[in-house]
Design an enzyme around this catalytic site. Sequence first.
Site, PDB file in Angstrom:
ATOM      1  N   ASN A   1       1.570   9.898  -5.809  1.00  0.00           N
ATOM      2  CA  ASN A   1       0.736  10.520  -4.774  1.00  0.00           C
ATOM      3  C   ASN A   1       1.117  11.959  -4.455  1.00  0.00           C
ATOM      4  OD1 ASN A   1       0.312   7.676  -4.586  1.00  0.00           O
ATOM      5  ND2 ASN A   1      -0.664   7.989  -2.609  1.00  0.00           N
TER       6      ASN A   1
ATOM      7  N   LYS B   1       8.069   6.308   3.425  1.00  0.00           N
ATOM      8  CA  LYS B   1       7.815   5.110   2.625  1.00  0.00           C
ATOM      9  C   LYS B   1       8.634   5.117   1.340  1.00  0.00           C
ATOM     10  CE  LYS B   1       3.189   4.285   4.450  1.00  0.00           C
ATOM     11  NZ  LYS B   1       1.729   4.232   4.161  1.00  0.00           N
TER      12      LYS B   1
ATOM     13  N   LYS C   1       1.927  -0.030 -12.878  1.00  0.00           N
ATOM     14  CA  LYS C   1       1.856   1.321 -13.430  1.00  0.00           C
ATOM     15  C   LYS C   1       3.217   1.988 -13.432  1.00  0.00           C
ATOM     16  CE  LYS C   1       1.178   6.004 -12.944  1.00  0.00           C
ATOM     17  NZ  LYS C   1       1.853   7.019 -12.117  1.00  0.00           N
TER      18      LYS C   1
ATOM     19  N   HIS D   1      -6.361   9.053 -13.595  1.00  0.00           N
ATOM     20  CA  HIS D   1      -7.136   9.716 -14.642  1.00  0.00           C
ATOM     21  C   HIS D   1      -7.494   8.737 -15.766  1.00  0.00           C
ATOM     22  CE1 HIS D   1      -6.205  13.450 -12.640  1.00  0.00           C
ATOM     23  NE2 HIS D   1      -4.915  13.198 -12.733  1.00  0.00           N
TER      24      HIS D   1
END
Length: 289
Positions: free
Chosen positions: A62, A107, A168, A188
Site C-alpha cells: 500500500n 498496522k 500475495k 496490476h
Amino acid sequence: MTPAKACIAPIGVVRRWALLASTHPDLAARPHRPSEANDSARTCGSVPNVLESLIGTILSQNTSARNSTAAKRGLDAAFGRNNFEAVARARTEDVVEAIKTGGLANKKAAVIQQILQEVHEKHGEYSLQHLAAVADRDVVSGKGKGRSEVSDEEAMQELVSYNGVGPKTASCVLLFCLGRSSFPVDTHVFRLSRLLGWVPQKANRVTAQAHLDLKIPDDLKYGLHVLMVGHGRRCKGCKGSSGAKSECVLKKWLRENKAAKEEDLEAKIEDAEKLERLEAGVSFVKEED
C-alpha cells in the site's frame, strides 16, 4: 480451494508475454539472484534472508517503492539490519516511528512484531532460512535433479500461517527470495488478468492468484509477473475511465484479434478496480503493491 475455470491457454500466455516484452524491453524477464545489496522493500523481497524478505514485502504494501525503501532504511537504522530480536522486543511505538515513511505504520509495525514473535515461538529463533533449504536445485532457474527439502506448497503454507501474511505476500517471498515457481497477483496483475479474460469473472485477487498459479507455465512466472506489474504501472490506457482515451497494447491486441469492443474492455478494468476498492475497504489488505 479449487479455482473456477477461465479461458487461458499456454500459447496465449507466451504470446502476451512476448507482446509485453517487446513493449517494455528494459524490464527484467529473467530471474535475478537475491542479493545482500538489495533493499528488501524496494525489490519485493529479493534478498537472501527469508525473514528480511518477508518484512520488506510487508513494508512495501500500500505504498510507493520510494516510501517503502525509506521505511526499511529507517527500521535498519533504528535497530540494525536483521536484528530481529531487537525489533521484536522493542516498544511498538518505536517500530512505528522507524517505519512511518511507509504508510500504515501502526498496522505494519504490529504485524511485523507479531510475525517475529510467532516465528520465534515456532522455531526457537528469529529465522525462516529452513524454507530456503533445497537439494540439487538452482535458485534462479528452479531446475535440478533433486527435490526441495521444503516444497513450494509447504513453504507457502508456513508463510501464510503467520498472522498478517496472505497469499500475495507469501508468493513474493517464494518468487523473489526463494527462487520458487510462484505467481504473485498484485493490483496490476489482477486488473490485466481480468482484461485478458484469464481469470473467472467472479474471482477476487486470492482466487485469481490460485487460478493463475496453476495455469501460468513455471518458466514464465517470474518474467510475466515483472512485465505485468511494469506495464500496469506505466500504461495509462489500462487504468479504468481515466485511461479510456489512451492506447494500451493489450487492449489493441484484444480489439484486433478478439474483436473486443472498447466499452467492454473498459468495463472489465473498472470492475476489477471496483472489486479492489471494496476488498481494501473491509480489512487490512495483506497483499497490496
